[in-house]
Design a protein around this motif. Structure first.
Motif, short mmCIF file in Angstrom:
data_model
loop_
_atom_site.label_atom_id
_atom_site.label_comp_id
_atom_site.label_asym_id
_atom_site.label_seq_id
_atom_site.Cartn_x
_atom_site.Cartn_y
_atom_site.Cartn_z
N THR A 56 60.59 50.84 24.18
CA THR A 56 60.82 49.70 24.33
C THR A 56 59.95 48.46 24.10
OG1 THR A 56 62.32 50.28 25.85
CG2 THR A 56 62.25 48.42 25.31
N ALA A 57 60.07 48.03 23.34
CA ALA A 57 59.38 46.53 22.43
C ALA A 57 60.20 45.61 22.14
CB ALA A 57 58.25 47.26 20.61
N TYR A 58 59.60 44.43 22.12
CA TYR A 58 59.96 43.42 22.59
C TYR A 58 59.49 42.19 21.11
CZ TYR A 58 61.27 44.61 26.99
OH TYR A 58 61.97 45.12 27.61
N LEU A 59 59.99 41.63 21.08
CA LEU A 59 60.06 40.58 19.59
C LEU A 59 60.33 39.38 19.51
CD1 LEU A 59 60.93 42.48 16.48
CD2 LEU A 59 58.38 41.83 16.40
N TRP A 60 59.20 38.09 18.98
CA TRP A 60 59.77 36.61 19.36
C TRP A 60 60.99 36.42 18.55
CZ3 TRP A 60 59.47 33.42 22.98
CH2 TRP A 60 59.54 32.06 22.70
#
Length: 64
Positions: A56-60
């Motif tokens: 899991t990763a997050y992007l703006w």
């Protein structure tokens, strides 16, 4: 505030960022606070969650 610091880290990061990356940059912020902030940002549409589980990763979200 701590949630604002988490938000700023994600916003200033180019590309994907993981929870572990955020924790490494702010060791004084608890995992619970990071998770709560990520959930709120995702609900508001400010960040985009990619992957699942350990990847899991997050992007703006640039559209906001």
């Amino acid at each position: 505030s701590k949630p604002e610091r988490v938000r700023a880290i994600i916003r200033e990061n180019l590309g994907k960022i993981t929870k572990a990356d955020i924790m490494a940059k702010c060791p004084d912020i608890s995992l619970a606070t990071v998770q709560r902030t990520l959930a709120a940002l995702q609900k508001n549409g400010e960040i985009i969650k990619t992957g699942s589980g350990r990847s899991t990763a997050y992007l703006w979200n640039q559209d906001v």
